[in-house]
Write a protein that holds these residues in place. Structure first.
Motif, PDB file in Angstrom:
ATOM      1  N   THR A 103       5.701 -10.896 -11.860  1.00 59.64           N
ATOM      2  CA  THR A 103       4.653 -10.197 -11.123  1.00 59.64           C
ATOM      3  C   THR A 103       4.851  -8.683 -11.153  1.00 59.64           C
ATOM      4  N   ILE A 104       3.775  -7.956 -11.498  1.00 59.17           N
ATOM      5  CA  ILE A 104       3.724  -6.499 -11.346  1.00 59.17           C
ATOM      6  C   ILE A 104       2.852  -6.201 -10.147  1.00 59.17           C
ATOM      7  N   SER A 105       3.351  -5.384  -9.233  1.00 60.26           N
ATOM      8  CA  SER A 105       2.552  -5.022  -8.061  1.00 60.26           C
ATOM      9  C   SER A 105       2.311  -3.521  -8.034  1.00 60.26           C
ATOM     10  N   PHE A 106       1.142  -3.161  -7.572  1.00 59.94           N
ATOM     11  CA  PHE A 106       0.729  -1.761  -7.495  1.00 59.94           C
ATOM     12  C   PHE A 106       0.210  -1.505  -6.088  1.00 59.94           C
ATOM     13  N   THR A 107       0.867  -0.591  -5.383  1.00 62.95           N
ATOM     14  CA  THR A 107       0.460  -0.216  -4.028  1.00 62.95           C
ATOM     15  C   THR A 107      -0.074   1.200  -4.051  1.00 62.95           C
ATOM     16  N   VAL A 108      -1.201   1.428  -3.352  1.00 65.62           N
ATOM     17  CA  VAL A 108      -1.825   2.744  -3.352  1.00 65.62           C
ATOM     18  C   VAL A 108      -2.489   2.981  -2.005  1.00 65.62           C
ATOM     19  N   HIS A 109      -2.428   4.224  -1.539  1.00 66.91           N
ATOM     20  CA  HIS A 109      -3.150   4.581  -0.321  1.00 66.91           C
ATOM     21  C   HIS A 109      -4.581   4.951  -0.686  1.00 66.91           C
ATOM     22  N   HIS A 110      -5.514   4.560   0.172  1.00 62.86           N
ATOM     23  CA  HIS A 110      -6.937   4.782  -0.107  1.00 62.86           C
ATOM     24  C   HIS A 110      -7.293   6.266  -0.167  1.00 62.86           C
ATOM     25  N   ALA A 111      -6.455   7.144   0.375  1.00 60.79           N
ATOM     26  CA  ALA A 111      -6.721   8.579   0.289  1.00 60.79           C
ATOM     27  C   ALA A 111      -6.622   9.086  -1.143  1.00 60.79           C
ATOM     28  N   ILE A 112      -5.928   8.352  -2.014  1.00 60.80           N
ATOM     29  CA  ILE A 112      -5.779   8.754  -3.416  1.00 60.80           C
ATOM     30  C   ILE A 112      -6.987   8.320  -4.240  1.00 60.80           C
TER      31      ILE A 112
END
Length: 425
Positions: A103-112
Motif C-alpha cells: 500500500t502507498i498512502s498519500f496524506t494532504v491538507h485541503h489548504a494545499i
C-alpha cells in the motif's frame, strides 16, 4: 521553520480556520506487489519537481495566509499509521507519502489542494514509480512529466478577480448552505469513522448507467436517495446530495493545482419524483446537473465564492475570521455528499492498481465512487456506526440486478500540526 511567502492563498483560510481544521485527507493505493521504497522516493522527488505547489508550506503574514516556498526535503516513510504533517517529521510540508507492504498512502491538507489536484499528483507519482520500478518509459499522455521548466499556471489563482457574466453579479453567501433538506438523525453522532465498501464490475455498471440515459454520479446519487426515502418514507423534505464540481476547464484554469472545486446540490423532491420511474428521475438529475455546470453558471458560482472569501477577508484578523467560519454560518441540512472519480490515468500499468481507499472527514456521510480499470468502488464514509444507509444503498443496487457484498472498516483520520503556521499568532 520560516518560509518566505510566495503567493496569496485565499481559500486556505476556509480550510485552516474552520472547525476541525487539523484534519487531513488520505488516499491509499493498493498495488499488486510489495512497494519498492527506493522507487517510491524517486517518484516523489520527480513529482514534487514537476508539481512544486504540492510541496509548499502555508505562511501567515499580516492576518492573511500565503503559500510559501519550501525547499526542505520530503522523505517517504515506511509506516502504516499516517504521520502528523506540517511539523518537523515532514519538514513543514503539508503532505506525506508513506508505504506499508503493498500500500502507498498519500496524506494532504485541503489548504494545499483539492481532490482533483490530489489525483493529478498521485497519477504523476505512480507514473514515475512504475517507470523506475520496471526500468521502462511508459506512455506519458496526460501525466505531469518533469521537463525542468517553470510552470506558473500550476500556481494560478482562479479566484483572484471576478469573471464576466451575462447577468447578475454572483452573490456573497456563506458557502452554499442548504436549510430545507432531510437530515440523517445519526449525523450528530461523531463517535467513530467507518468506511463501508462495495465493489462491482465496471462494464456492468456503465451498461446500467447508459441504459438509464444518465451519468454514474446521477445514478449513484439516485440509488442512495431511494434508499434513504425507503428508510424515512413519511419525511416530506427533499433528499439533497451535494456533488463536488471541478471548475478548472470552465474558468480557463486547467493547469492549476489550487483548490478549484465547489459543491453543487441535486434534489430528490418526494412530491414531484416519487411517481416517476428510475430512468425518468435519473435523466432529470442529469439535466439539472448539466444546467448547473454550464460555463455561465460556473462563473456565477465562482463570483459568489469570491464574495464569500472577500467577506472572510474583511474580518481583518485571524481571530475574527475563525469566529465567522466556526460560529457565524447557518446550519446546513444537506443529506449526504457524493464524489465521482472518473479513474486514475495509468498508461500501461493499470493492472498494478488493485484497490483504493480514502479516509477523510466531511460534515455529512460521503458516498465516494472511484472508477478503476475493471471495477467500480463505492465507499460510504461516515462518522457514526449506523450501518443502515449502506445497506439501503446495497439493496437498491441489488434491485437493479447487481450482486453486491459490503465490507466494513474503521479508520483514524490523519492530522496536521498547524503550530508552524499559527504559532506566532
Amino acid at each position: 521553520m520560516i518560509f518566505q511567502p510566495y503567493a496569496r492563498n485565499r481559500s486556505a483560510e476556509i480550510f485552516l480556520l474552520g472547525a476541525e481544521s487539523d484534519v487531513c485527507m488520505t488516499y491509499e493505493m493498493i498495488l499488486d506487489d510489495r512497494v519498492d521504497g527506493d522507487a517510491l522516493q524517486y517518484a516523489l522527488d520527480q513529482a514534487l519537481r514537476r508539481l512544486p505547489l504540492m510541496g509548499a508550506a502555508i505562511v501567515l503574514r499580516d492576518g492573511a495566509l500565503w503559500y510559501g516556498k519550501n525547499d526542505l526535503p520530503l522523505k517517504i516513510l515506511e509506516r502504516k499509521v499516517q504521520p502528523v504533517i506540517g511539523g518537523n517529521e515532514t519538514n513543514g510540508h503539508l503532505i506525506a507519502v508513506c508505504w506499508h507492504d503493498q500500500t502507498i498512502s498519500f496524506t494532504v491538507h485541503h489548504a494545499i489542494t483539492d481532490g482533483v489536484g490530489s489525483i493529478r499528483f498521485l497519477e504523476t507519482l505512480l507514473y514515475y514509480y512504475y517507470c523506475r520500478l520496471d526500468g521502462k518509459s511508459y506512455p506519458s499522455d496526460g501525466i505531469y512529466v518533469n521537463d525542468a521548466q517553470n510552470h506558473p499556471a500550476l500556481w494560478a489563482d482562479p479566484f483572484e478577480k471576478p469573471f464576466p457574466i451575462e447577468e447578475g453579479e454572483g452573490k456573497a453567501d456563506d458557502g452554499g448552505r442548504i436549510t430545507d433538506g432531510l437530515e440523517l438523525p445519526e449525523n450528530r453522532d461523531k463517535s467513530c469513522h467507518i468506511r463501508y465498501c462495495i465493489e462491482t464490475d465496471a462494464e456492468e455498471f456503465m451498461r446500467f448507467v447508459k441504459n438509464m440515459n444518465t451519468t454514474p454520479s446521477a445514478a449513484s446519487a439516485l440509488m442512495m436517495m431511494h434508499g434513504i426515502r425507503k428508510l424515512m418514507p413519511d419525511d416530506p423534505r427533499p433528499v439533497i446530495a451535494k456533488l463536488p464540481v471541478d471548475m478548472r476547464d470552465r474558468l480557463g484554469f486547467q493547469e492549476t493545482m489550487r483548490n478549484c472545486v465547489v459543491m453543487k446540490p441535486l434534489r430528490y423532491l418526494p412530491e414531484e419524483m416519487d411517481s416517476l420511474s428510475f430512468a425518468q428521475q435519473a435523466e432529470g438529475l442529469r439535466e439539472t446537473l448539466r444546467k448547473e455546470t454550464t460555463e455561465e453558471e460556473i462563473r456565477k458560482t465562482a463570483n459568489g465564492y469570491m464574495g464569500f472569501m472577500h467577506a472572510i477577508g474583511a474580518q481583518g484578523t485571524i481571530k475574527k475570521k475563525r469566529t465567522l467560519l466556526r460560529e457565524g454560518r447557518r446550519p446546513d441540512q444537506t443529506t449526504f455528499l457524493l464524489s465521482y472519480i472518473r479513474g486514475y490515468r495509468m498508461n500501461g500499468y493499470a493492472e498494478h492498481l488493485k484497490g483504493i481507499r480514502t479516509s477523510l472527514l466531511e460534515p455529512f456521510p460521503k458516498l465516494n465512487i472511484t472508477a478503476l480499470e475493471k471495477t467500480f468502488v463505492f465507499e460510504l464514509l461516515q462518522s457514526f456506526p449506523e450501518r443502515r444507509y449502506m445497506e439501503a444503498f446495497a439493496d437498491q443496487m441489488r434491485a437493479h440486478g447487481f450482486a453486491v457484498e459490503i465490507t466494513e472498516e474503521r479508520f483514524e483520520l490523519a492530522k496536521a500540526d498547524l503550530s508552524c503556521i499559527f504559532g506566532q499568532e
